[in-house]
Design an enzyme around this catalytic site. Structure first.
Site, PDB file in Angstrom:
ATOM      1  N   GLY A  35       8.613   5.942 -11.033  1.00 11.99           N
ATOM      2  CA  GLY A  35       9.870   5.489 -10.434  1.00 11.99           C
ATOM      3  C   GLY A  35       9.880   5.652  -8.937  1.00 11.99           C
ATOM      4  CG  LEU A  37      10.128   1.416  -9.066  1.00 10.28           C
ATOM      5  CD1 LEU A  37      10.616   0.213  -9.873  1.00 10.28           C
ATOM      6  CD2 LEU A  37       8.746   1.855  -9.536  1.00 10.28           C
ATOM      7  CG  HIS A  41       5.703   1.728  -7.498  1.00 13.89           C
ATOM      8  ND1 HIS A  41       6.486   2.465  -6.642  1.00 13.89           N
ATOM      9  CD2 HIS A  41       4.891   2.613  -8.122  1.00 13.89           C
ATOM     10  CE1 HIS A  41       6.161   3.743  -6.750  1.00 13.89           C
ATOM     11  NE2 HIS A  41       5.209   3.862  -7.630  1.00 13.89           N
ATOM     12  CD  GLN A  65       1.550  12.632 -13.280  1.00 10.94           C
ATOM     13  OE1 GLN A  65       1.596  11.955 -14.300  1.00 10.94           O
ATOM     14  NE2 GLN A  65       1.220  12.104 -12.104  1.00 10.94           N
ATOM     15  CD  GLN A 152      -9.031   2.036  -4.141  1.00 14.04           C
ATOM     16  OE1 GLN A 152      -9.269   1.625  -5.284  1.00 14.04           O
ATOM     17  NE2 GLN A 152      -9.799   2.938  -3.538  1.00 14.04           N
ATOM     18  CB  VAL A 180       1.335  -1.650  -0.345  1.00 13.17           C
ATOM     19  CG1 VAL A 180       2.339  -2.321   0.585  1.00 13.17           C
ATOM     20  CG2 VAL A 180       0.898  -2.619  -1.441  1.00 13.17           C
TER      21      VAL A 180
END
Ligand code: PAF
Length: 282
Positions: A35, A37, A41, A65, A152, A180
Protein backbone atom coordinates in the site's frame (compact mmCIF):
# COMPACT_ATOMS: atom_id res chain seq x y z
CA UNK A 1 -11.67 4.63 -17.95
CA UNK A 2 -12.69 4.56 -14.31
CA UNK A 3 -14.51 1.42 -13.19
CA UNK A 4 -15.33 -0.12 -9.84
CA UNK A 5 -12.67 -1.99 -7.93
CA UNK A 6 -13.90 -4.88 -5.82
CA UNK A 7 -12.35 -4.79 -2.33
CA UNK A 8 -11.81 -8.31 -0.98
CA UNK A 9 -10.58 -9.08 2.54
CA UNK A 10 -11.15 -12.81 2.69
CA UNK A 11 -8.74 -15.32 1.13
CA UNK A 12 -11.43 -17.87 0.24
CA UNK A 13 -13.29 -15.12 -1.61
CA UNK A 14 -10.10 -14.06 -3.42
CA UNK A 15 -9.44 -17.68 -4.38
CA UNK A 16 -13.02 -18.07 -5.63
CA UNK A 17 -12.76 -14.97 -7.82
CA UNK A 18 -9.37 -16.05 -9.18
CA UNK A 19 -10.72 -19.55 -9.85
CA UNK A 20 -13.62 -18.02 -11.82
CA UNK A 21 -11.23 -15.89 -13.89
CA UNK A 22 -9.07 -18.91 -14.67
CA UNK A 23 -12.10 -21.03 -15.62
CA UNK A 24 -13.27 -18.28 -17.96
CA UNK A 25 -9.87 -18.45 -19.67
CA UNK A 26 -8.73 -15.03 -18.49
CA UNK A 27 -5.07 -14.32 -17.80
CA UNK A 28 -4.51 -12.99 -14.29
CA UNK A 29 -1.94 -10.39 -13.17
CA UNK A 30 -1.09 -9.82 -9.52
CA UNK A 31 0.69 -6.75 -8.16
CA UNK A 32 1.71 -7.43 -4.55
CA UNK A 33 2.13 -4.21 -2.54
CA UNK A 34 2.19 -2.94 1.01
CA UNK A 35 0.00 0.00 0.00
CA UNK A 36 0.84 3.69 0.36
CA UNK A 37 0.88 3.52 -3.41
CA UNK A 38 3.12 5.72 -5.54
CA UNK A 39 4.00 5.98 -9.25
CA UNK A 40 6.38 3.02 -8.89
CA UNK A 41 3.48 0.77 -7.89
CA UNK A 42 1.24 2.32 -10.52
CA UNK A 43 3.76 1.54 -13.27
CA UNK A 44 3.43 -2.14 -12.23
CA UNK A 45 -0.37 -1.90 -12.22
CA UNK A 46 -0.39 -0.33 -15.68
CA UNK A 47 1.85 -3.04 -17.10
CA UNK A 48 -0.34 -5.72 -15.51
CA UNK A 49 -3.40 -4.04 -16.98
CA UNK A 50 -1.78 -4.00 -20.43
CA UNK A 51 -0.70 -7.66 -20.29
CA UNK A 52 -3.49 -9.42 -18.38
CA UNK A 53 -7.24 -9.67 -18.75
CA UNK A 54 -7.81 -9.52 -14.99
CA UNK A 55 -5.71 -7.64 -12.44
CA UNK A 56 -5.59 -8.01 -8.67
CA UNK A 57 -3.51 -5.73 -6.45
CA UNK A 58 -2.81 -6.85 -2.90
CA UNK A 59 -2.39 -4.25 -0.19
CA UNK A 60 -1.00 -5.87 2.95
CA UNK A 61 1.61 -4.53 5.36
CA UNK A 62 3.22 -7.85 6.17
CA UNK A 63 4.35 -8.03 9.81
CA UNK A 64 6.48 -11.10 9.08
CA UNK A 65 8.98 -9.13 7.00
CA UNK A 66 9.60 -6.45 9.64
CA UNK A 67 12.17 -6.93 12.41
CA UNK A 68 11.20 -6.17 16.02
CA UNK A 69 13.02 -2.80 15.91
CA UNK A 70 11.65 -1.87 12.47
CA UNK A 71 8.82 0.40 11.37
CA UNK A 72 5.83 -1.99 11.09
CA UNK A 73 3.57 0.21 13.26
CA UNK A 74 4.72 3.46 11.69
CA UNK A 75 4.65 2.18 8.09
CA UNK A 76 2.46 4.62 6.10
CA UNK A 77 -1.08 3.34 5.49
CA UNK A 78 -3.84 5.06 3.51
CA UNK A 79 -6.37 2.50 2.32
CA UNK A 80 -8.89 5.02 1.03
CA UNK A 81 -6.35 6.76 -1.20
CA UNK A 82 -4.96 3.40 -2.39
CA UNK A 83 -8.45 2.24 -3.38
CA UNK A 84 -9.12 5.51 -5.19
CA UNK A 85 -5.89 5.09 -7.20
CA UNK A 86 -6.62 1.45 -8.00
CA UNK A 87 -10.12 2.37 -9.14
CA UNK A 88 -8.64 4.97 -11.49
CA UNK A 89 -6.26 2.37 -12.93
CA UNK A 90 -9.13 0.00 -13.71
CA UNK A 91 -7.97 -2.72 -11.33
CA UNK A 92 -10.49 -5.54 -10.91
CA UNK A 93 -9.80 -6.58 -7.33
CA UNK A 94 -7.99 -4.96 -4.41
CA UNK A 95 -7.07 -7.75 -2.00
CA UNK A 96 -6.83 -6.28 1.51
CA UNK A 97 -6.59 -9.11 4.04
CA UNK A 98 -6.20 -8.39 7.75
CA UNK A 99 -3.17 -9.76 9.60
CA UNK A 100 -5.33 -12.42 11.34
CA UNK A 101 -6.66 -13.59 7.97
CA UNK A 102 -3.14 -14.11 6.62
CA UNK A 103 -1.58 -15.49 9.80
CA UNK A 104 -4.24 -17.16 11.93
CA UNK A 105 -3.07 -18.64 15.25
CA UNK A 106 -0.99 -21.76 14.68
CA UNK A 107 0.20 -20.75 11.19
CA UNK A 108 3.88 -21.58 11.66
CA UNK A 109 4.90 -22.60 8.13
CA UNK A 110 7.58 -20.38 6.56
CA UNK A 111 9.18 -20.28 3.11
CA UNK A 112 12.95 -19.74 2.92
CA UNK A 113 15.23 -19.20 -0.06
CA UNK A 114 18.44 -20.33 1.55
CA UNK A 115 21.72 -18.49 1.03
CA UNK A 116 20.29 -15.66 -1.07
CA UNK A 117 18.21 -14.60 1.92
CA UNK A 118 21.30 -14.19 4.10
CA UNK A 119 23.26 -11.82 1.89
CA UNK A 120 23.32 -8.00 2.02
CA UNK A 121 19.73 -6.96 2.73
CA UNK A 122 19.13 -10.32 4.42
CA UNK A 123 22.19 -9.92 6.66
CA UNK A 124 21.02 -6.49 7.78
CA UNK A 125 17.39 -7.54 8.20
CA UNK A 126 17.37 -11.09 9.61
CA UNK A 127 14.11 -12.87 8.80
CA UNK A 128 13.04 -10.21 6.31
CA UNK A 129 13.21 -12.39 3.23
CA UNK A 130 11.58 -15.33 4.97
CA UNK A 131 8.67 -12.97 5.60
CA UNK A 132 8.66 -11.85 1.96
CA UNK A 133 8.88 -15.38 0.52
CA UNK A 134 6.11 -16.61 2.84
CA UNK A 135 3.66 -13.81 2.07
CA UNK A 136 4.34 -13.84 -1.67
CA UNK A 137 3.64 -17.60 -1.71
CA UNK A 138 0.38 -17.00 0.16
CA UNK A 139 -0.61 -14.17 -2.19
CA UNK A 140 0.11 -16.39 -5.20
CA UNK A 141 -2.07 -19.11 -3.66
CA UNK A 142 -4.90 -16.63 -3.14
CA UNK A 143 -4.84 -14.79 -6.47
CA UNK A 144 -3.54 -17.64 -8.69
CA UNK A 145 -1.75 -15.22 -11.04
CA UNK A 146 -0.22 -16.09 -14.41
CA UNK A 147 2.08 -13.08 -13.97
CA UNK A 148 3.22 -11.19 -10.90
CA UNK A 149 4.77 -7.72 -11.05
CA UNK A 150 7.66 -6.38 -8.96
CA UNK A 151 9.89 -3.30 -9.08
CA UNK A 152 13.64 -3.44 -9.75
CA UNK A 153 14.02 -1.04 -6.79
CA UNK A 154 13.90 -4.13 -4.52
CA UNK A 155 16.52 -5.98 -6.55
CA UNK A 156 17.31 -8.68 -4.00
CA UNK A 157 13.62 -9.33 -3.40
CA UNK A 158 13.19 -9.76 -7.15
CA UNK A 159 16.10 -12.23 -7.33
CA UNK A 160 14.69 -14.14 -4.36
CA UNK A 161 11.16 -14.38 -5.78
CA UNK A 162 12.47 -15.41 -9.20
CA UNK A 163 14.53 -18.15 -7.49
CA UNK A 164 11.59 -19.25 -5.33
CA UNK A 165 9.15 -19.56 -8.23
CA UNK A 166 11.72 -21.61 -10.14
CA UNK A 167 12.74 -23.84 -7.21
CA UNK A 168 9.14 -24.52 -6.13
CA UNK A 169 7.84 -24.98 -9.70
CA UNK A 170 5.35 -22.16 -9.27
CA UNK A 171 3.57 -21.51 -12.54
CA UNK A 172 3.93 -17.72 -12.28
CA UNK A 173 5.90 -15.44 -14.58
CA UNK A 174 7.80 -12.84 -12.55
CA UNK A 175 7.75 -9.50 -14.40
CA UNK A 176 10.25 -6.88 -13.24
CA UNK A 177 9.91 -3.21 -14.13
CA UNK A 178 12.50 -0.42 -13.79
CA UNK A 179 12.78 1.75 -10.69
CA UNK A 180 10.69 4.91 -10.93
CA UNK A 181 12.54 8.03 -9.74
CA UNK A 182 11.57 11.54 -8.77
CA UNK A 183 12.94 14.30 -11.05
CA UNK A 184 15.93 14.70 -8.66
CA UNK A 185 16.77 11.01 -9.17
CA UNK A 186 15.66 9.74 -5.75
CA UNK A 187 13.98 6.32 -6.12
CA UNK A 188 10.30 6.37 -5.17
CA UNK A 189 9.68 4.58 -1.88
CA UNK A 190 6.86 4.72 0.63
CA UNK A 191 9.57 5.36 3.24
CA UNK A 192 10.56 8.66 1.57
CA UNK A 193 7.57 10.07 3.47
CA UNK A 194 9.65 9.84 6.68
CA UNK A 195 12.39 12.17 5.39
CA UNK A 196 12.81 15.77 6.58
CA UNK A 197 13.69 18.38 3.96
CA UNK A 198 17.41 18.12 4.74
CA UNK A 199 17.31 14.33 4.68
CA UNK A 200 15.48 14.37 1.39
CA UNK A 201 18.28 16.51 -0.06
CA UNK A 202 20.87 14.15 1.43
CA UNK A 203 19.03 11.14 -0.06
CA UNK A 204 20.09 12.34 -3.51
CA UNK A 205 23.59 11.11 -2.72
CA UNK A 206 22.33 7.50 -3.06
CA UNK A 207 21.46 7.93 -6.71
CA UNK A 208 24.54 10.18 -6.99
CA UNK A 209 26.73 7.26 -5.91
CA UNK A 210 25.04 4.95 -8.43
CA UNK A 211 25.56 7.55 -11.18
CA UNK A 212 29.27 7.84 -10.40
CA UNK A 213 29.65 4.05 -10.59
CA UNK A 214 27.62 3.94 -13.80
CA UNK A 215 29.79 6.63 -15.40
CA UNK A 216 32.98 4.83 -14.38
CA UNK A 217 31.53 1.59 -15.78
CA UNK A 218 30.71 3.44 -19.00
CA UNK A 219 34.34 4.56 -19.20
CA UNK A 220 35.47 0.95 -18.98
CA UNK A 221 36.01 0.42 -15.25
CA UNK A 222 35.19 -3.21 -14.41
CA UNK A 223 36.95 -3.64 -11.08
CA UNK A 224 34.25 -4.14 -8.43
CA UNK A 225 36.48 -2.87 -5.61
CA UNK A 226 37.22 0.39 -7.43
CA UNK A 227 33.58 0.85 -8.47
CA UNK A 228 32.53 0.26 -4.89
CA UNK A 229 35.13 2.72 -3.57
CA UNK A 230 33.74 5.45 -5.85
CA UNK A 231 30.25 4.94 -4.45
CA UNK A 232 31.47 4.85 -0.85
CA UNK A 233 33.29 8.18 -1.41
CA UNK A 234 30.12 9.87 -2.67
CA UNK A 235 28.11 8.68 0.33
CA UNK A 236 30.90 9.62 2.78
CA UNK A 237 30.68 13.23 1.59
CA UNK A 238 27.09 13.45 2.91
CA UNK A 239 27.04 13.70 6.74
CA UNK A 240 23.36 12.71 7.08
CA UNK A 241 23.97 9.41 5.27
CA UNK A 242 25.32 6.26 7.00
CA UNK A 243 25.74 3.33 4.59
CA UNK A 244 24.81 -0.22 5.63
CA UNK A 245 26.38 -1.76 2.53
CA UNK A 246 27.65 -0.75 -0.90
CA UNK A 247 28.46 -3.54 -3.38
CA UNK A 248 28.62 -4.53 -7.03
CA UNK A 249 27.01 -7.96 -7.33
CA UNK A 250 25.63 -10.55 -9.68
CA UNK A 251 21.90 -9.73 -10.01
CA UNK A 252 20.80 -13.37 -9.64
CA UNK A 253 23.06 -14.60 -6.82
CA UNK A 254 24.00 -11.35 -5.10
CA UNK A 255 27.61 -12.53 -4.97
CA UNK A 256 30.35 -10.08 -5.84
CA UNK A 257 31.59 -9.27 -8.43
CA UNK A 258 28.83 -8.56 -10.90
CA UNK A 259 27.24 -5.69 -12.75
CA UNK A 260 24.49 -4.63 -10.36
CA UNK A 261 25.44 -1.74 -8.07
CA UNK A 262 23.46 -2.03 -4.83
CA UNK A 263 23.43 0.05 -1.69
CA UNK A 264 21.54 0.60 1.53
CA UNK A 265 21.96 3.53 3.87
CA UNK A 266 20.34 5.30 6.75
CA UNK A 267 19.40 8.86 5.93
CA UNK A 268 18.77 10.31 9.34
CA UNK A 269 16.64 7.57 10.91
CA UNK A 270 15.18 6.30 7.64
CA UNK A 271 16.71 3.29 5.94
CA UNK A 272 16.68 3.49 2.13
CA UNK A 273 17.87 1.06 -0.55
CA UNK A 274 18.68 1.65 -4.18
CA UNK A 275 20.46 -0.12 -7.04
CA UNK A 276 21.33 0.19 -10.70
CA UNK A 277 22.26 -2.32 -13.41
CA UNK A 278 25.58 -0.81 -14.57
CA UNK A 279 25.76 0.10 -18.22
CA UNK A 280 22.11 1.14 -18.45
CA UNK A 281 21.12 4.84 -18.64
CA UNK A 282 20.51 6.51 -15.30
O1 PAF B 1 7.80 -5.04 -2.09
C1 PAF B 1 6.89 -5.03 -1.26
O2 PAF B 1 6.11 -4.09 -1.13
C2 PAF B 1 6.72 -6.25 -0.35
O3 PAF B 1 7.95 -6.77 0.03
C3 PAF B 1 5.83 -7.33 -0.95
C4 PAF B 1 6.42 -7.94 -2.21
C5 PAF B 1 4.46 -6.74 -1.27
C6 PAF B 1 5.62 -8.47 0.06
O4 PAF B 1 5.04 -7.99 1.24
Amino acid sequence: METGVQAVANKAEMQGIAEGWRRAGHSVGLVPTMGSLHEGHLSLVRRARAQCERVAVSVFVNPLQFGPAEDFDAYPRDEERDLMLLRKEGVDVAYLPAVGEMYPPGATTRVRVHSLDEKLEGAHRPGHFEGVATIVTKLFNAARPNRAYFGQKDAQQVALIARMTRDLDMDVEVVVLPTVRDPDGVALSSRNAYLTEDERRAARSLVGALRVANEAFGEGERDATRLRRRMVDVLAAEPLVRPDYVEVVDPATFDSPGTLAVLAARVGRTRLIDNHPLGQPL
